[in-house]
Write a protein that holds these residues in place. Structure first.
Motif, PDB file in Angstrom:
ATOM      1  N   PHE A  27      11.105   3.269  10.889  1.00 19.26           N
ATOM      2  CA  PHE A  27       9.684   2.987  11.060  1.00 19.26           C
ATOM      3  C   PHE A  27       9.057   2.573   9.732  1.00 19.26           C
ATOM      4  N   THR A  28       9.484   3.212   8.646  1.00 18.85           N
ATOM      5  CA  THR A  28       8.986   2.837   7.318  1.00 18.85           C
ATOM      6  C   THR A  28       9.342   1.394   6.994  1.00 18.85           C
ATOM      7  N   ALA A  29      10.540   0.977   7.369  1.00 15.58           N
ATOM      8  CA  ALA A  29      10.951  -0.414   7.133  1.00 15.58           C
ATOM      9  C   ALA A  29      10.069  -1.379   7.924  1.00 15.58           C
ATOM     10  N   VAL A  30       9.740  -1.022   9.169  1.00 12.72           N
ATOM     11  CA  VAL A  30       8.896  -1.880   9.999  1.00 12.72           C
ATOM     12  C   VAL A  30       7.499  -1.988   9.399  1.00 12.72           C
ATOM     13  N   VAL A  31       6.917  -0.848   9.026  1.00 10.37           N
ATOM     14  CA  VAL A  31       5.578  -0.855   8.439  1.00 10.37           C
ATOM     15  C   VAL A  31       5.587  -1.596   7.107  1.00 10.37           C
ATOM     16  N   GLY A  32       6.622  -1.407   6.304  1.00  8.91           N
ATOM     17  CA  GLY A  32       6.737  -2.131   5.037  1.00  8.91           C
ATOM     18  C   GLY A  32       6.788  -3.634   5.245  1.00  8.91           C
ATOM     19  N   ALA A  33       7.495  -4.071   6.275  1.00  3.52           N
ATOM     20  CA  ALA A  33       7.570  -5.496   6.571  1.00  3.52           C
ATOM     21  C   ALA A  33       6.220  -6.040   7.027  1.00  3.52           C
ATOM     22  N   ILE A  34       5.496  -5.249   7.818  1.00  4.74           N
ATOM     23  CA  ILE A  34       4.160  -5.668   8.263  1.00  4.74           C
ATOM     24  C   ILE A  34       3.229  -5.805   7.063  1.00  4.74           C
ATOM     25  N   VAL A  35       3.281  -4.825   6.161  1.00  9.11           N
ATOM     26  CA  VAL A  35       2.423  -4.863   4.971  1.00  9.11           C
ATOM     27  C   VAL A  35       2.802  -6.047   4.087  1.00  9.11           C
ATOM     28  N   ALA A  36       4.106  -6.231   3.839  1.00 11.26           N
ATOM     29  CA  ALA A  36       4.547  -7.314   2.948  1.00 11.26           C
ATOM     30  C   ALA A  36       4.339  -8.697   3.560  1.00 11.26           C
ATOM     31  N   GLY A  37       4.522  -8.818   4.863  1.00 14.77           N
ATOM     32  CA  GLY A  37       4.459 -10.125   5.486  1.00 14.77           C
ATOM     33  C   GLY A  37       3.088 -10.549   5.972  1.00 14.77           C
ATOM     34  N   ILE A  38       2.216  -9.582   6.264  1.00 18.91           N
ATOM     35  CA  ILE A  38       0.911  -9.931   6.820  1.00 18.91           C
ATOM     36  C   ILE A  38      -0.241  -9.428   5.951  1.00 18.91           C
ATOM     37  N   ALA A  63      -6.906   3.571 -23.465  1.00 16.29           N
ATOM     38  CA  ALA A  63      -6.485   4.190 -22.198  1.00 16.29           C
ATOM     39  C   ALA A  63      -6.619   3.159 -21.080  1.00 16.29           C
ATOM     40  N   GLN A  64      -5.544   2.965 -20.322  1.00 21.68           N
ATOM     41  CA  GLN A  64      -5.517   1.992 -19.235  1.00 21.68           C
ATOM     42  C   GLN A  64      -6.037   2.642 -17.945  1.00 21.68           C
ATOM     43  N   PHE A  65      -7.000   2.023 -17.308  1.00 28.35           N
ATOM     44  CA  PHE A  65      -7.521   2.480 -16.031  1.00 28.35           C
ATOM     45  C   PHE A  65      -7.196   1.426 -14.985  1.00 28.35           C
ATOM     46  N   SER A  66      -6.818   1.873 -13.793  1.00 25.42           N
ATOM     47  CA  SER A  66      -6.461   0.936 -12.730  1.00 25.42           C
ATOM     48  C   SER A  66      -7.064   1.404 -11.413  1.00 25.42           C
ATOM     49  N   ILE A  67      -8.221   0.874 -11.106  1.00 24.31           N
ATOM     50  CA  ILE A  67      -8.854   1.176  -9.822  1.00 24.31           C
ATOM     51  C   ILE A  67      -8.011   0.584  -8.697  1.00 24.31           C
ATOM     52  N   GLY A  68      -7.432  -0.559  -8.945  1.00 26.92           N
ATOM     53  CA  GLY A  68      -6.608  -1.220  -7.937  1.00 26.92           C
ATOM     54  C   GLY A  68      -5.398  -0.405  -7.524  1.00 26.92           C
ATOM     55  N   LEU A  69      -4.828   0.354  -8.448  1.00 26.32           N
ATOM     56  CA  LEU A  69      -3.683   1.204  -8.120  1.00 26.32           C
ATOM     57  C   LEU A  69      -4.080   2.258  -7.089  1.00 26.32           C
ATOM     58  N   VAL A  70      -5.254   2.852  -7.280  1.00 27.93           N
ATOM     59  CA  VAL A  70      -5.752   3.849  -6.329  1.00 27.93           C
ATOM     60  C   VAL A  70      -6.087   3.181  -5.000  1.00 27.93           C
ATOM     61  N   LEU A  71      -6.743   2.029  -5.061  1.00 28.41           N
ATOM     62  CA  LEU A  71      -7.073   1.302  -3.834  1.00 28.41           C
ATOM     63  C   LEU A  71      -5.816   0.899  -3.070  1.00 28.41           C
ATOM     64  N   ASP A  72      -4.776   0.488  -3.796  1.00 26.45           N
ATOM     65  CA  ASP A  72      -3.519   0.102  -3.165  1.00 26.45           C
ATOM     66  C   ASP A  72      -2.885   1.290  -2.443  1.00 26.45           C
ATOM     67  N   VAL A  78      -3.733   4.247   4.725  1.00 25.01           N
ATOM     68  CA  VAL A  78      -4.499   3.938   5.939  1.00 25.01           C
ATOM     69  C   VAL A  78      -3.692   3.026   6.860  1.00 25.01           C
ATOM     70  N   THR A  79      -2.997   2.054   6.282  1.00 25.00           N
ATOM     71  CA  THR A  79      -2.181   1.145   7.091  1.00 25.00           C
ATOM     72  C   THR A  79      -1.066   1.896   7.805  1.00 25.00           C
ATOM     73  N   ILE A  80      -0.369   2.758   7.094  1.00 23.15           N
ATOM     74  CA  ILE A  80       0.720   3.528   7.708  1.00 23.15           C
ATOM     75  C   ILE A  80       0.172   4.500   8.742  1.00 23.15           C
ATOM     76  N   ALA A  81      -0.951   5.169   8.427  1.00 23.79           N
ATOM     77  CA  ALA A  81      -1.546   6.100   9.388  1.00 23.79           C
ATOM     78  C   ALA A  81      -1.973   5.369  10.659  1.00 23.79           C
ATOM     79  N   ALA A  82      -2.559   4.184  10.513  1.00 19.20           N
ATOM     80  CA  ALA A  82      -2.963   3.410  11.685  1.00 19.20           C
ATOM     81  C   ALA A  82      -1.743   2.969  12.493  1.00 19.20           C
ATOM     82  N   ALA A  83      -0.693   2.551  11.804  1.00 21.63           N
ATOM     83  CA  ALA A  83       0.523   2.132  12.509  1.00 21.63           C
ATOM     84  C   ALA A  83       1.136   3.305  13.268  1.00 21.63           C
ATOM     85  N   VAL A  84       1.197   4.470  12.638  1.00 23.47           N
ATOM     86  CA  VAL A  84       1.743   5.655  13.311  1.00 23.47           C
ATOM     87  C   VAL A  84       0.886   6.006  14.521  1.00 23.47           C
TER      88      VAL A  84
END
Length: 128
Positions: A27-38, A63-72, A78-84
């Motif tokens: 299932f992780t592979a399927v969700v990973g493919a959905i995230v990577a492909g779409i 000091a390096q800050f990355s808001i995008g890392l947290v957002l990612d 959320v994507t995995i929770a919705a898929a599940v």
């Protein structure tokens, strides 16, 4: 000792756990493919970056800050929770509701209404 190990492995819980791990990996592979492909191409189109980790990076006093890392991370969660939910939980709930509807109803005792109770009390008081 070998018999005890065999009994342990053949218990329902261990077999269920093994099946869950295998299904979870697939299932992780399927969700990973959905995230990577779409999803990732949609994010790239919106933000102009290949993924969210490159969004909102800044440095303060070295000091390096990355808001995008947290957002990612939040976005992936959320994507995995919705898929599940939509691929596993909702269909199982629907199936359980359908089975429950098909089962014969168990006659539950009907509790008396308030008027019936008051009538019984009145009759008992009249009898003395």
């Amino acid at each position: 000792m070998i018999k005890g190990f065999k009994d342990f492995i053949m218990r329902g819980n261990v077999v269920d756990l093994a099946v869950a791990v295998v299904i979870g990996t697939a299932f992780t592979a399927v969700v990973g493919a959905i995230v990577a492909g779409i999803i990732t191409p949609i994010v790239a189109a919106i933000f102009g970056q290949p993924d969210l980790t490159a969004v909102g990076n800044f440095t303060i006093n070295g000091a390096q800050f990355s808001i995008g890392l947290v957002l990612d991370a939040l976005f992936k969660f959320v994507t995995i929770a919705a898929a599940v939910y939509f691929m596993v939980v909702a269909p199982l709930n629907s199936l359980a509701a359908r089975r429950k509807k098909d089962e014969p109803a168990v006659d539950e005792p009907v509790s008396p209404t308030e008027i019936e109770l008051l009538t019984e009390i009145r009759d008992a008081l009249r009898k003395g």
